[in-house]
Enzyme design. Structure first.
Site, PDB file in Angstrom:
ATOM      1  N   THR A  52     -53.971  12.169  18.448  1.00 44.16           N
ATOM      2  CA  THR A  52     -54.823  13.295  19.164  1.00 44.16           C
ATOM      3  C   THR A  52     -55.313  14.065  19.000  1.00 44.16           C
ATOM      4  OG1 THR A  52     -52.027  14.161  20.731  1.00 44.16           O
ATOM      5  CG2 THR A  52     -53.282  12.279  21.318  1.00 44.16           C
ATOM      6  N   ASP A  53     -53.881  15.177  18.404  1.00 43.90           N
ATOM      7  CA  ASP A  53     -54.938  16.550  17.975  1.00 43.90           C
ATOM      8  C   ASP A  53     -56.663  16.469  17.615  1.00 43.90           C
ATOM      9  OD1 ASP A  53     -52.447  17.383  18.384  1.00 43.90           O
ATOM     10  OD2 ASP A  53     -51.913  17.699  16.576  1.00 43.90           O
ATOM     11  N   SER A  72     -52.255  13.405  12.937  1.00 43.50           N
ATOM     12  CA  SER A  72     -53.870  12.824  12.653  1.00 43.50           C
ATOM     13  C   SER A  72     -54.771  14.598  11.761  1.00 43.50           C
ATOM     14  CB  SER A  72     -53.979  13.002  13.752  1.00 43.50           C
ATOM     15  OG  SER A  72     -54.152  14.109  15.309  1.00 43.50           O
ATOM     16  N   THR A  77     -49.118  10.154  17.285  1.00 48.60           N
ATOM     17  CA  THR A  77     -47.599  10.616  18.160  1.00 48.60           C
ATOM     18  C   THR A  77     -47.173   8.960  18.416  1.00 48.60           C
ATOM     19  OG1 THR A  77     -47.694  12.579  18.827  1.00 48.60           O
ATOM     20  CG2 THR A  77     -46.817  11.343  20.266  1.00 48.60           C
TER      21      THR A  77
HETATM   22  N1  ASP Z   1     -49.184  15.576  15.632  1.00 49.99           N
HETATM   23  C1  ASP Z   1     -49.539  14.064  16.685  1.00 49.99           C
HETATM   24  C2  ASP Z   1     -51.614  14.170  16.231  1.00 49.99           C
HETATM   25  O1  ASP Z   1     -52.540  14.349  15.935  1.00 49.99           O
HETATM   26  C3  ASP Z   1     -50.744  14.465  17.977  1.00 49.99           C
HETATM   27  C4  ASP Z   1     -50.351  13.613  18.512  1.00 49.99           C
HETATM   28  O2  ASP Z   1     -50.666  12.116  17.790  1.00 49.99           O
HETATM   29  O3  ASP Z   1     -50.553  13.122  19.727  1.00 49.99           O
HETATM   30  O4  ASP Z   1     -51.165  13.256  15.154  1.00 49.99           O
END
Ligand code: ASP
Length: 331
Positions: A95-96, A62, A16
């Site tokens: 973050t995932d 991710s 993200t």
């Molecule tokens: N879907 C995103 C990921 O993990 C969520 C994020 O980056 O916060 O790549």
């Protein structure tokens, strides 16, 4: 007199932090779109704190990170650290699954130089995007002498976390990253880190995990226990994997029907680690279930996802359950 600026290299993987969407909106965006150069352009003040370079290692959500990427990225950090060209590293990441990657790097990169993982909850085009500050502070942290030898760190929302204990604790709020029971190691005010704690668990240069000769890691699955959970999933997973982590209830406990299957698999020498689906607390050896009798291992404070990372690395060294349990106690 001005001290020499540190050389910090950013390895971008997507997420993200590099996402774009409808102007101002915080949801409904595409992650992993903007290249690292575009993210750096928005941060001119960064150049006051470090000499910054960036490379686009991947452009992924991710959830699509794989062990192939983990291996390639950890090896890349190892060779860049050895080359002497850089003083510290930042890895941008969605973050995932950030908590899994951070722990993998924490166990496998071989450098005392700071390695800081960061990301964002809001895309770059959102009102009050959090990525720019997280990236700026990650570079400052990677340039700080205080971050030397602390293992892989995660910088998020002005908090500094150990790659061992960090996890995502909220699906959409900006303060999504937490250290749970273990808390944060420190805080960041603008570009100044203040550390309050240190992990006592072995990491980076003090682990036995050398990736140099590893092309693929053993396959480890996670089996999630719940009321009426079907025990045949354990045999199905065991048939296609090299090891298993159980996300048990409470302190890593499962039903008698599951216990029977675990015992049978352990008797055949199949490695199984008990972790818990509860976010905080620990699965201590022999507590909740008789590990010595069944043959299972206990994950301690590691979540099922982190226990999986350690079991993958552990099985690359040994299948001996005593040695594997010692790793869970040490790392
Ligand atoms: N879907 C995103 C990921 O993990 C969520 C994020 O980056 O916060 O790549």
């Amino acid at each position: 007199m001005k001290t020499k600026r540190k050389r910090i290299h950013i390895l971008a993987t997507g997420g993200t932090i590099s996402g774009i969407g409808e102007r101002g909106a915080t949801s409904g965006y595409s992650p992993g779109v903007l290249p690292i150069d575009a993210l750096l352009k928005g941060l001119p003040r960064m150049l006051d704190i470090a000499e910054v370079t960036g490379e686009q290692f991947a452009s992924l959500n991710s959830d699509d990170i794989t062990q192939t990427i983990w291996l390639a990225l950890a090896k890349r950090v190892n060779s860049l650290a050895m080359s002497g060209a850089y003083d510290g590293f930042v890895i941008t990441h969605g973050t995932d699954t950030l908590e899994e990657s951070a722990y993998f790097f924490h166990l496998s990169v071989k450098t005392e130089k700071p390695v800081v993982v960061t990301g964002a909850m809001r895309p770059a085009t959102a009102t009050s995007a959090d990525g720019p500050l997280n990236l700026y502070q990650s570079v400052a942290l990677a340039a700080s002498d205080d971050a030397l030898g602390q293992g892989v760190l995660v910088l998020f929302s002005e908090g500094i976390y150990s790659g061992r204990d960090v996890r995502k604790g909220n699906t959409f709020r900006v303060h999504a990253i937490t250290g749970g029971d273990m808390g944060s190691l420190g805080l960041m005010r603008d570009e100044i880190p203040t550390f309050y704690h240190k992990t006592l668990k072995a990491h980076t240069t003090a682990t036995e995990f050398d990736l140099a000769d590893i092309q693929t890691l053993p396959r480890v699955a996670i089996a999630y226990f719940h009321v009426d959970a079907d025990p045949t999933v354990l045999d199905a997973l065991a048939a296609s994997h090299d090891g298993l982590v159980i996300a048990g209830a409470g302190d890593g406990v499962v039903s008698l029907r599951w216990e029977e299957r675990l015992r049978a698999l352990c008797e055949k020498g199949f490695p199984i680690v008990r972790a818990t689906r509860v976010p905080d607390g620990a699965v201590f050896r022999g507590a909740g279930m008789p590990d010595d009798d069944i043959g299972t291992l206990a994950a301690g404070t590691l979540s099922p996802e982190k226990a999986r990372v350690l079991l993958m690395l552990g099985l690359s060294r040994t299948r001996d359950t005593h040695r594997l349990q010692a790793m869970f106690d040490m790392y």
